[in-house]
Design a protein around this motif. Structure first.
Motif, PDB file in Angstrom:
ATOM      1  N   HIS A   1       0.973  -1.303   0.131  1.00 33.71           N
ATOM      2  CA  HIS A   1       0.095   0.107   0.112  1.00 33.71           C
ATOM      3  C   HIS A   1       0.918   1.336   0.033  1.00 33.71           C
ATOM      4  O   HIS A   1       1.683   1.429   0.867  1.00 33.71           O
ATOM      5  CB  HIS A   1      -0.960   0.179   1.319  1.00 33.71           C
ATOM      6  CG  HIS A   1      -1.901  -0.915   1.107  1.00 33.71           C
ATOM      7  ND1 HIS A   1      -2.974  -1.076   0.424  1.00 33.71           N
ATOM      8  CD2 HIS A   1      -2.018  -2.332   1.795  1.00 33.71           C
ATOM      9  CE1 HIS A   1      -3.689  -2.294   0.449  1.00 33.71           C
ATOM     10  NE2 HIS A   1      -3.081  -2.926   1.384  1.00 33.71           N
ATOM     11  N   LEU A   2       0.732   1.992  -0.978  1.00 33.18           N
ATOM     12  CA  LEU A   2       1.462   3.466  -1.054  1.00 33.18           C
ATOM     13  C   LEU A   2       0.771   4.300  -0.411  1.00 33.18           C
ATOM     14  O   LEU A   2      -0.336   4.410  -0.728  1.00 33.18           O
ATOM     15  CB  LEU A   2       1.798   3.475  -2.607  1.00 33.18           C
ATOM     16  CG  LEU A   2       2.498   2.335  -3.284  1.00 33.18           C
ATOM     17  CD1 LEU A   2       2.699   2.823  -4.930  1.00 33.18           C
ATOM     18  CD2 LEU A   2       3.841   2.138  -2.661  1.00 33.18           C
ATOM     19  N   ARG A   3       1.674   5.241   0.103  1.00 35.21           N
ATOM     20  CA  ARG A   3       0.995   6.611   0.626  1.00 35.21           C
ATOM     21  C   ARG A   3       0.826   7.703  -0.229  1.00 35.21           C
ATOM     22  O   ARG A   3       2.068   7.845  -1.095  1.00 35.21           O
ATOM     23  CB  ARG A   3       1.615   6.658   1.959  1.00 35.21           C
ATOM     24  CG  ARG A   3       1.534   5.558   3.049  1.00 35.21           C
ATOM     25  CD  ARG A   3       2.764   5.904   4.304  1.00 35.21           C
ATOM     26  NE  ARG A   3       2.401   6.669   5.095  1.00 35.21           N
ATOM     27  CZ  ARG A   3       3.337   6.979   6.131  1.00 35.21           C
ATOM     28  NH1 ARG A   3       4.638   6.621   5.864  1.00 35.21           N
ATOM     29  NH2 ARG A   3       3.003   7.454   7.216  1.00 35.21           N
ATOM     30  N   LEU A   4      -0.029   8.573   0.049  1.00 32.69           N
ATOM     31  CA  LEU A   4       0.068   9.597  -0.797  1.00 32.69           C
ATOM     32  C   LEU A   4       1.372  10.735  -0.537  1.00 32.69           C
ATOM     33  O   LEU A   4       1.656  10.847   0.671  1.00 32.69           O
ATOM     34  CB  LEU A   4      -1.213  10.510  -0.647  1.00 32.69           C
ATOM     35  CG  LEU A   4      -2.444  10.002  -1.228  1.00 32.69           C
ATOM     36  CD1 LEU A   4      -3.737  10.805  -1.037  1.00 32.69           C
ATOM     37  CD2 LEU A   4      -2.274   9.702  -2.865  1.00 32.69           C
ATOM     38  N   THR A   5       2.032  11.326  -1.631  1.00 27.49           N
ATOM     39  CA  THR A   5       2.940  12.336  -1.346  1.00 27.49           C
ATOM     40  C   THR A   5       2.439  13.461  -0.819  1.00 27.49           C
ATOM     41  O   THR A   5       1.212  13.841  -1.306  1.00 27.49           O
ATOM     42  CB  THR A   5       3.662  12.588  -2.609  1.00 27.49           C
ATOM     43  OG1 THR A   5       4.115  11.327  -3.091  1.00 27.49           O
ATOM     44  CG2 THR A   5       4.842  13.598  -2.383  1.00 27.49           C
ATOM     45  N   PRO A   6       2.685  14.044   0.413  1.00 27.27           N
ATOM     46  CA  PRO A   6       2.269  15.385   0.532  1.00 27.27           C
ATOM     47  C   PRO A   6       2.416  16.488  -0.232  1.00 27.27           C
ATOM     48  O   PRO A   6       3.337  16.353  -1.003  1.00 27.27           O
ATOM     49  CB  PRO A   6       2.883  15.468   2.053  1.00 27.27           C
ATOM     50  CG  PRO A   6       3.983  14.774   1.830  1.00 27.27           C
ATOM     51  CD  PRO A   6       4.111  13.635   0.965  1.00 27.27           C
ATOM     52  N   PRO A   7       1.447  17.286  -0.529  1.00 29.02           N
ATOM     53  CA  PRO A   7       1.516  18.509  -1.439  1.00 29.02           C
ATOM     54  C   PRO A   7       2.683  19.319  -0.936  1.00 29.02           C
ATOM     55  O   PRO A   7       2.894  19.507   0.153  1.00 29.02           O
ATOM     56  CB  PRO A   7       0.238  19.137  -1.291  1.00 29.02           C
ATOM     57  CG  PRO A   7      -0.470  18.906   0.022  1.00 29.02           C
ATOM     58  CD  PRO A   7       0.085  17.171   0.379  1.00 29.02           C
TER      59      PRO A   7
END
Length: 197
Positions: free
Chosen positions: A3-9
């Motif tokens: 499960h990949l996490r979203l890259t923060p903006p």
């Protein structure tokens, strides 16, 4: 399965000094004109602290109300050496300046005349979108009928008015930009995204 996490903006840059700020970017009219003016101001945050390493950009018509753009085909004179836009970096004290001409009135999209103004855009670290505002000239009679200025609540219009002074015979208009807080400059939603108040 991983499960990949979203890259923060994140904001991009700033790359203003290396890519966008060429020599003479502050000079909107390259040939001296009778009506040359200086616009100067300071960019500050909500706490009143100066914002260095930002870029302020202006777009405007010339003194006859003609834009330096092929779409402006009106039969009106134009100012020699007028390029129509300028870019300025803020210094360590958040200051910026432009040498230009006071623009003439221009037609609006609805056919009504707009008061002399400059479109001002702010690019800075921490901003996800460019901020867009307008600089109007205090004391202009045409301000009372300007269709854009009339959309701004009366008590906030002064944040869009540049104040005139004189420095060794040069006409100077002071226009400070406040990014947030009690005296926040009015910013316009020009791209359909929410821009704050």
């Amino acid at each position: 399965m991983t499960h990949l996490r979203l890259t923060p903006p994140q904001t991009v840059g700033p790359f203003f000094h290396d890519c966008l700020l060429g020599r003479g970017a502050r000079v909107v009219v390259s040939q001296p004109a009778e009506a040359t003016i200086r616009i100067e101001g300071t960019l500050v945050d909500g706490a009143g602290q100066s914002v260095d390493d930002a870029m302020v950009e202006v777009w405007q018509a010339d003194s006859h109300g003609r834009y330096h753009h092929p779409a402006d085909t009106r039969d009106v004179p134009d100012d020699n050496g007028f390029i129509g836009y300028g870019r300025a970096a803020t210094d360590e004290a958040g200051r910026f300046w432009f040498s230009t001409v006071k623009p003439g009135p221009v037609p609006g999209p609805d056919g009504r005349t707009q008061a002399p103004h400059l479109v001002v855009q702010v690019f800075a670290r921490g901003l996800l979108d460019v901020l867009t505002t307008r600089l109007y000239f205090a004391g202009e009679v045409a301000n009372d009928e300007d269709p854009v200025l009339q959309t701004v609540p009366r008590e906030r219009r002064d944040t869009l008015l540049a104040q005139e002074s004189h420095d060794d015979g040069e006409v100077v208009y002071r226009f400070d930009i406040v990014l947030q807080g009690e005296h926040e400059t009015v910013f316009f939603d020009v791209g359909g995204r929410r821009r704050g108040r």
